[in-house]
Every structure is written in C-alpha cells, then in structure tokens.
Design a protein around this motif. Structure first.
Motif, mmCIF file in Angstrom:
data_model
loop_
_atom_site.group_PDB
_atom_site.id
_atom_site.type_symbol
_atom_site.label_atom_id
_atom_site.label_comp_id
_atom_site.label_asym_id
_atom_site.label_seq_id
_atom_site.Cartn_x
_atom_site.Cartn_y
_atom_site.Cartn_z
ATOM 1 N N ASP A 88 84.659 86.765 105.317
ATOM 2 C CA ASP A 88 84.921 86.576 103.975
ATOM 3 C C ASP A 88 84.546 87.801 103.166
ATOM 4 O OD1 ASP A 88 87.059 85.218 104.661
ATOM 5 O OD2 ASP A 88 85.920 82.934 103.823
ATOM 6 N N ALA A 89 82.243 87.587 103.444
ATOM 7 C CA ALA A 89 82.014 88.176 102.256
ATOM 8 C C ALA A 89 80.762 89.217 103.673
ATOM 9 C CB ALA A 89 81.093 87.716 101.405
ATOM 10 N N PRO A 90 81.216 89.561 104.392
ATOM 11 C CA PRO A 90 80.117 90.670 105.301
ATOM 12 C C PRO A 90 78.645 90.662 104.945
ATOM 13 C CG PRO A 90 82.408 91.692 106.103
ATOM 14 C CD PRO A 90 82.190 90.466 104.083
ATOM 15 N N GLN A 91 77.741 90.228 105.655
ATOM 16 C CA GLN A 91 76.680 90.728 105.070
ATOM 17 C C GLN A 91 75.391 90.981 106.513
ATOM 18 O OE1 GLN A 91 74.214 86.778 103.950
ATOM 19 N NE2 GLN A 91 75.980 85.928 103.820
ATOM 20 N N GLY A 92 74.195 91.203 106.333
ATOM 21 C CA GLY A 92 73.546 91.790 107.020
ATOM 22 C C GLY A 92 72.985 93.361 107.692
ATOM 23 N N VAL A 93 73.749 93.970 108.866
ATOM 24 C CA VAL A 93 73.207 94.952 109.112
ATOM 25 C C VAL A 93 74.360 95.937 109.861
ATOM 26 C CG1 VAL A 93 71.906 97.011 110.332
ATOM 27 C CG2 VAL A 93 70.384 95.027 108.942
ATOM 28 N N LEU A 94 74.699 96.761 109.457
ATOM 29 C CA LEU A 94 75.506 97.353 109.958
ATOM 30 C C LEU A 94 75.835 98.495 111.099
ATOM 31 C CD1 LEU A 94 78.881 97.570 110.387
ATOM 32 C CD2 LEU A 94 79.187 99.351 108.851
ATOM 33 N N ARG A 95 75.356 98.571 112.079
ATOM 34 C CA ARG A 95 74.924 100.325 112.879
ATOM 35 C C ARG A 95 75.575 101.117 112.973
ATOM 36 N NH1 ARG A 95 71.598 100.077 117.568
ATOM 37 N NH2 ARG A 95 70.158 101.364 116.871
ATOM 38 N N VAL A 96 75.389 102.069 112.864
ATOM 39 C CA VAL A 96 76.292 103.397 113.001
ATOM 40 C C VAL A 96 76.093 104.688 112.893
ATOM 41 C CG1 VAL A 96 78.140 104.364 111.691
ATOM 42 C CG2 VAL A 96 77.688 102.039 111.011
ATOM 43 N N HIS A 97 76.212 105.187 114.335
ATOM 44 C CA HIS A 97 76.854 106.866 114.784
ATOM 45 C C HIS A 97 77.986 107.190 114.850
ATOM 46 C CE1 HIS A 97 76.178 109.803 117.816
ATOM 47 N NE2 HIS A 97 74.721 109.583 117.916
ATOM 48 N N SER A 98 76.988 108.464 114.364
ATOM 49 C CA SER A 98 77.816 109.531 113.795
ATOM 50 C C SER A 98 77.967 110.667 114.658
ATOM 51 C CB SER A 98 77.876 109.570 112.368
ATOM 52 O OG SER A 98 78.671 110.456 112.591
ATOM 53 N N ARG A 99 78.799 111.763 114.903
ATOM 54 C CA ARG A 99 78.047 113.168 114.872
ATOM 55 C C ARG A 99 78.063 113.704 114.004
ATOM 56 N NH1 ARG A 99 80.379 116.252 118.719
ATOM 57 N NH2 ARG A 99 80.696 118.455 117.317
ATOM 58 N N THR A 100 77.039 114.444 114.483
ATOM 59 C CA THR A 100 75.839 115.462 112.540
ATOM 60 C C THR A 100 77.226 115.492 111.391
ATOM 61 O OG1 THR A 100 74.282 115.406 114.648
ATOM 62 C CG2 THR A 100 74.252 116.924 112.121
ATOM 63 N N MET A 101 77.634 116.479 111.934
ATOM 64 C CA MET A 101 78.885 116.836 110.798
ATOM 65 C C MET A 101 79.133 116.366 110.112
ATOM 66 S SD MET A 101 77.227 119.599 109.989
ATOM 67 C CE MET A 101 78.684 120.832 109.212
ATOM 68 N N PHE A 102 79.701 115.138 110.811
ATOM 69 C CA PHE A 102 80.549 114.201 109.374
ATOM 70 C C PHE A 102 79.187 112.777 108.789
ATOM 71 C CE2 PHE A 102 82.963 110.283 109.870
ATOM 72 C CZ PHE A 102 84.256 110.977 109.159
ATOM 73 N N GLY A 103 78.596 112.737 109.514
ATOM 74 C CA GLY A 103 77.253 112.079 109.212
ATOM 75 C C GLY A 103 77.595 112.596 108.057
ATOM 76 N N LEU A 104 76.830 114.001 107.528
ATOM 77 C CA LEU A 104 76.115 114.527 106.662
ATOM 78 C C LEU A 104 77.358 114.962 105.553
ATOM 79 C CD1 LEU A 104 73.649 116.977 108.215
ATOM 80 C CD2 LEU A 104 72.909 114.917 107.125
ATOM 81 N N SER A 105 78.778 114.872 106.202
ATOM 82 C CA SER A 105 79.434 115.879 104.880
ATOM 83 C C SER A 105 80.557 114.960 104.390
ATOM 84 C CB SER A 105 80.187 116.835 105.437
ATOM 85 O OG SER A 105 81.158 116.414 106.574
ATOM 86 N N VAL A 106 80.649 113.528 104.971
ATOM 87 C CA VAL A 106 81.563 112.343 104.807
ATOM 88 C C VAL A 106 80.677 110.931 104.817
ATOM 89 C CG1 VAL A 106 83.289 111.337 105.584
ATOM 90 C CG2 VAL A 106 83.479 113.559 106.309
ATOM 91 N N LEU A 107 79.920 110.844 105.828
ATOM 92 C CA LEU A 107 79.301 109.140 105.461
ATOM 93 C C LEU A 107 78.079 109.193 104.686
ATOM 94 C CD1 LEU A 107 79.109 108.243 109.201
ATOM 95 C CD2 LEU A 107 81.445 107.749 107.653
ATOM 96 N N THR A 108 77.450 110.152 104.404
ATOM 97 C CA THR A 108 76.859 109.899 103.259
ATOM 98 C C THR A 108 77.023 109.837 101.764
ATOM 99 O OG1 THR A 108 76.211 112.746 103.497
ATOM 100 C CG2 THR A 108 74.319 110.729 104.541
ATOM 101 N N GLU A 109 77.921 111.028 101.882
ATOM 102 C CA GLU A 109 78.566 111.169 100.712
ATOM 103 C C GLU A 109 79.542 109.484 100.553
ATOM 104 O OE1 GLU A 109 82.866 113.304 100.046
ATOM 105 O OE2 GLU A 109 81.204 114.940 98.988
ATOM 106 N N ALA A 110 79.953 108.798 101.184
ATOM 107 C CA ALA A 110 80.686 107.288 100.961
ATOM 108 C C ALA A 110 79.808 106.697 100.690
ATOM 109 C CB ALA A 110 81.285 107.684 102.681
ATOM 110 N N GLN A 111 78.370 106.595 100.862
ATOM 111 C CA GLN A 111 77.657 105.110 100.561
ATOM 112 C C GLN A 111 77.311 105.112 98.984
ATOM 113 O OE1 GLN A 111 76.633 103.839 103.190
ATOM 114 N NE2 GLN A 111 75.047 102.585 101.757
#
Length: 310
Positions: A88-111
């Motif tokens: 219902d209310a997740p907590q802790g750590v979510l370990r995510v791996h991504s291709r560099t460009m998607f991580g930089l251009s989308v994931l960091t922007e969404a964080q």
C-alpha cells in the motif's frame, strides 16, 4: 511436505483437541489433517501427539514443538502484514539500471516529482550502455532500448522512439546543405561506436531502404558525448528523438532529413522496462513505472517539421 501448513494444522489440533474439529475449521477432511500431522512426525522422527479413542494429547516433544511453531507462525503473519503495508505504501530502496541517455534525459528529470509523491522510497540509479543482470546484480528494474529475450522476466514498453539526424546551426552554416542520405559522405558525422564493423546508417522512405556507409569524424560509445558534440557544432549525430526533443525545440539543434526513418541498428526501437517475473508486479516497481508513464505523456516530444512527414 509443506512444513508451514503442517505446523498450522498441528497448532490448530493442539488448540481444538481433535483432528475432526481442525478439519471443520480449516475446510479439510479429518483424514487429511491426521495424515499431514503424521507426515510431520515422520519427518521429525518423534511423536508429537498421543492418540487415543477418547482424546488427543501432546507429547513432551509436541508441547515444545507447538510452542516454537506458534512463534514461527506469528512471525510469518507479521511478515505478511508488513508486506501488505509495503504494497500500500512502498518504502526502502528501488535499485534501477538504465541506458545512459534515457537515465539522463528522462529518469533524472522525473525524479523530483516521484520523490515528492513517494518520500519513503529511495531510487538508486545506475547507468551504463549494457543490459543489467537483474538477479545477479540485484536490480529491481532495468530500462533497455531493445525488447528482452531472456526467460523469467517481465517487461513493459514505456515509449516507442525514433532515431533522428540532428546538427547545430553553427555547423550547418559552414557546410553544404544536406539534400539526401548520400550527401552524408561529405559531412562530418558523429557516430555511436558499436564495435569493429564499419558503421552505416539505414534510411527508409516509401517502403524502400537505403544503407549509407559512414566515415566517422568522431565516434563514442556514449550517447551523451555525441549529444554534447552535436551541440558544439562538431557535426551531424544520429540520436533517439526523446534525447534531442528539448534541444530541437530550443533551437540548439536542427532536425535533418525529416522525411526519412533512420537507424544504425533496427527500426524497432523504444524503451522497455524489465524486471524479474513474479506472480504480481512489486508495488515499488509498479508505482515507479506508472509515474514514468504519466511523466512521459506530459513531456513535450519532438516537434513535427513543417511540410514534411515524420
């Protein structure tokens, strides 16, 4: 043998005083309850219950075992309750791996927005150009540019993408106009390094494919490096549309040959979220992907060029 089930039946029998009462309570036959308890006794090599025609009584070993079984079952119930709370209310750590460009251009922007909505869930983001080994490396989620092929994993396609040619205005003012794919042989091309094979870019228009061999003016195995080089006016780069959309809208880059579909690998490109297959999608993975899907819907895409199909 299901040991937890056998423990549950033994404890219930100790409380009810009979196999039949336990069976009625748990929706089982008397014979099934008796057999499960006998299997547990055989596994342990001790008698847990003394049986007679009038009553069932715990042996000395049975009393000790039932006390410990009650504690174990209580811990299991507590763990299940904790898991439900996390659902219902997740907590802790979510370990995510991504291709560099998607991580930089989308994931960091969404964080920032995701962190505001789920302050008790910490995202640990790792970037590289190669798919992660989910189980071996301990990642909850991996973002890939190609559809996964291995067994035992689940996936969700977040976006479909296209690769586009871009260059900075500062480069375009000092070079010949690019009228078609073959003109690239006279241009400075910024090439993604895929290995020792000679690079080529494939163009598709009106159902016809055309391969053009590319002589790199500069190459790298990192998309961010190529994007920076294109911004600086070093040449023409072939990059995913979601990585250059903001630069094209801002005028820092210009899209070239918009009437063609272009690739250096396959036309079937996109971003796939990949995780280990489980009966249910883990709550923290589901929440993260749902948030990203909404974020990507609201994110401006590549502007359509006037007078040309895309």
């Amino acid at each position: 043998m299901d040991k937890l089930r056998a423990m549950t039946l033994l404890v219930a029998t100790a409380e009810s005083g009979s196999f039949s009462a336990t069976g009625r309570r748990l929706g089982m036959s008397t014979a099934s309850v008796s057999r499960r308890v006998s299997e547990l006794e055989a596994h342990l090599g001790v008698t847990l219950i003394h049986r007679s025609t009038r009553a069932l009584t715990l042996s000395e070993a049975g009393e000790t075992y039932v006390a410990q079984a009650r504690a174990i079952l209580a811990q299991v119930a507590q763990a299940e309750a904790g898991a439900s709370a996390l659902q219902d209310a997740p907590q802790g750590v979510l370990r995510v791996h991504s291709r560099t460009m998607f991580g930089l251009s989308v994931l960091t922007e969404a964080q920032p927005g995701f962190a505001d909505q789920h302050p008790n869930l910490t995202v640990e983001l790792h970037l590289s150009e190669h798919p992660a080994r989910l189980r071996e490396d301990g990642f909850d989620l991996d973002f890939r540019a190609t559809r996964p092929a291995e067994a035992g994993i689940a996936m969700r396609q977040l976006i479909e993408s296209r690769r586009v040619l871009v260059a900075a205005p500062s480069y375009l003012v000092r070079t010949r106009a690019l009228r078609g794919p073959t003109d690239l042989t006279e241009q400075d091309c910024l090439v993604y390094w895929l290995g020792s094979d000679p690079p080529f870019w494939r163009f598709r228009k009106d159902g016809v494919d055309e391969d053009v061999a590319i002589t790199p003016a500069f190459s790298s195995n990192n998309g961010q490096v190529l994007l920076d080089a294109a911004r600086r006016g070093l040449g023409i780069a072939l990059l995913d549309d979601y990585t250059v959309a903001q630069d094209v809208r801002a005028g820092r880059l210009v899209r070239l040959l918009p009437g063609y579909r272009i690739t250096n690998t396959s036309f079937d490109t996109g971003i796939y979220a990949v995780w280990l297959q489980t009966p249910q999608v883990p709550a923290k993975v589901r929440l993260y992907l749902d948030y990203l899907a909404t974020h990507l819907q609201d994110r401006p895409g590549l502007p359509a060029p006037k007078g040309a199909p895309t």
